[in-house]
Enzyme design. Sequence first.
Site, mmCIF file in Angstrom:
data_model
loop_
_atom_site.group_PDB
_atom_site.id
_atom_site.type_symbol
_atom_site.label_atom_id
_atom_site.label_comp_id
_atom_site.label_asym_id
_atom_site.label_seq_id
_atom_site.Cartn_x
_atom_site.Cartn_y
_atom_site.Cartn_z
ATOM 1 N N TYR A 144 0.860 -1.188 0.000
ATOM 2 C CA TYR A 144 0.000 0.000 0.000
ATOM 3 C C TYR A 144 0.894 1.236 0.000
ATOM 4 O O TYR A 144 1.839 1.321 0.794
ATOM 5 C CB TYR A 144 -0.901 0.006 1.242
ATOM 6 C CG TYR A 144 -1.804 1.206 1.349
ATOM 7 C CD1 TYR A 144 -2.904 1.352 0.502
ATOM 8 C CD2 TYR A 144 -1.567 2.202 2.303
ATOM 9 C CE1 TYR A 144 -3.739 2.465 0.603
ATOM 10 C CE2 TYR A 144 -2.405 3.306 2.407
ATOM 11 C CZ TYR A 144 -3.492 3.434 1.554
ATOM 12 O OH TYR A 144 -4.319 4.527 1.657
ATOM 13 N N ASP A 239 9.303 2.889 -0.319
ATOM 14 C CA ASP A 239 8.244 3.541 0.450
ATOM 15 C C ASP A 239 8.500 3.201 1.914
ATOM 16 O O ASP A 239 8.145 2.125 2.385
ATOM 17 C CB ASP A 239 6.875 3.039 -0.014
ATOM 18 C CG ASP A 239 5.747 3.684 0.802
ATOM 19 O OD1 ASP A 239 6.057 4.379 1.791
ATOM 20 O OD2 ASP A 239 4.577 3.476 0.442
ATOM 21 N N LYS A 267 4.390 9.451 8.644
ATOM 22 C CA LYS A 267 4.184 8.925 10.005
ATOM 23 C C LYS A 267 5.170 9.511 11.026
ATOM 24 O O LYS A 267 4.977 10.621 11.487
ATOM 25 C CB LYS A 267 4.218 7.401 9.979
ATOM 26 C CG LYS A 267 3.088 6.856 9.058
ATOM 27 C CD LYS A 267 2.830 5.394 9.239
ATOM 28 C CE LYS A 267 1.906 4.826 8.177
ATOM 29 N NZ LYS A 267 0.528 4.716 8.544
HETATM 30 C C1 LIG Z 1 3.809 2.223 3.382
HETATM 31 C C2 LIG Z 1 2.801 3.324 3.299
HETATM 32 N N1 LIG Z 1 2.867 4.194 2.281
HETATM 33 C C3 LIG Z 1 2.004 5.213 2.174
HETATM 34 C C4 LIG Z 1 1.001 5.400 3.093
HETATM 35 C C5 LIG Z 1 0.041 6.533 2.951
HETATM 36 O O1 LIG Z 1 0.260 7.472 3.954
HETATM 37 P P1 LIG Z 1 -0.907 8.498 4.361
HETATM 38 O O2 LIG Z 1 -1.977 7.672 4.985
HETATM 39 O O3 LIG Z 1 -0.229 9.432 5.308
HETATM 40 O O4 LIG Z 1 -1.346 9.172 3.115
HETATM 41 C C6 LIG Z 1 0.884 4.511 4.155
HETATM 42 C C7 LIG Z 1 -0.199 4.664 5.141
HETATM 43 O O5 LIG Z 1 -0.470 3.830 5.957
HETATM 44 C C8 LIG Z 1 1.810 3.448 4.272
HETATM 45 O O6 LIG Z 1 1.748 2.569 5.268
#
Ligand SMILES: Cc1ncc(COP(=O)(O)O)c(C=O)c1O
Length: 427
Positions: A144, A239, A267
């Site tokens: 994700y 990511d 985060k």
């Molecule tokens: C690995 C990863 N990338 C991107 C995101 C997206 O971040 P946001 O919810 O701050 O848009 C998340 C959110 O949980 C994530 O876990």
Amino acid sequence: MNLDRSKALFEEAKKYIPGGVNSPVRAFREIGMNPPFLVRGEGSKVYDEDGNEYIDFVSSWGPMILGHGNKAVIDALKNQIDTAIGFGAPTAMEVEMAKLITELVPSVEMVRMVNSGTEATMSAVRLARGYTGKQKIIKFAGNYHGHADSFLIQAGSGALTHGYPSSPGIPEDVIKHTLIADYNNNESVQNLFDIHGEDIAGIIIEPVAGNMGVVPAKQEFINFLREITIKYGSLLIFDEVMTGFRVALGGAQSLYNVKPDLTCFGKIIGGGLPVGAYGGKREIMQKISPVGPVYQAGTLSGNPVAMSAGLATLKILKNNPEIYQNLEEKGKKLQKGIENNIKNAGIKAAVNRVGSMITLFFTDRPVQGYSDAKSSDTKQYAKYFTYMFNQGIYLPPSQFEAFFISYAHTEDDINKTIQANKGALQA
Ligand SMILES: Cc1ncc(COP(=O)(O)O)c(C=O)c1O
């Protein structure tokens, strides 16, 4: 457990907010119960509207690595709010933040702040396309990367939890540029390069996946991704929105000893406030506006309030390396405790963990990728969740998420959690 006030609030919320929540997994739909409405957090504990106390393993979905209400973070925020909330002009704190990130994560030579993980990944992919002049990206099933169009194809997290891993509303013309490969499967990546190699702008990966539950990439797999992207002139994008400053001070890339071209953060770098960032090689980052042609901007990007909480958090992590040792020890203890309970209860389940990220999968096979994760019995997880919740243990309300341990969790919290887990697995 009395949840009367939360129930009433949820009914009210559903009248005005889709599903009563501002982000889907919070609705507890897959668990089949009403979510508690939370009011207060202190250390490892959170409290709901009805006064119930929980040991929190959601940690705001990762950011609260120091626990709730860390004094240094709160003081930094209070100080900042007394001085200024925002300008939309450059501030010294942004320079400090950028310097600190580049110091802690050496593959990142320059960094741009944004407001969420989604913005970070979305912008990193635009940059990869702008830099390489290629159009396609490879992502992995069950990973994700936020909710931008390019990523909601066989996505993990809430998209997987709620049964729509590929969302409606995304044009075919966008979908065709996202190629899906299997996590930890070199051949599936090689096949895509064999067919589309000349038009692949980059590979984006959660180096330790957290959004299909915790699934670490294999070292050989990461090495292979590094090699094949170099060979074809594509970018490797990590990511690390979840893993950055979580699995180690230098992120997952420090564990794998690999330098991606671009890295996305979120985060923890916001200390609990809405923040994201993306960074990488200077040569690539110089393509971003205003020095380069790839456009990306943000009214609130790098705002002083978020920077103050993020900087306070990162400085504590940097100056107290024993925090990661402590998280590892608690993680190991919790994992061992759960594994013992699984053995004693004679049930089929698997535990995956990297540092302070941990998932208990209700499946009879080792979990190394999306199909393994998806083989989990989500009804079993819902029962497990409910039992734990009633014991005052607040876990992620989905099989496909990580439990996050924070520095504030005590030995007693871990012992209580292992004890509750024993009861849950036996029941
Ligand atoms: C690995 C990863 N990338 C991107 C995101 C997206 O971040 P946001 O919810 O701050 O848009 C998340 C959110 O949980 C994530 O876990």
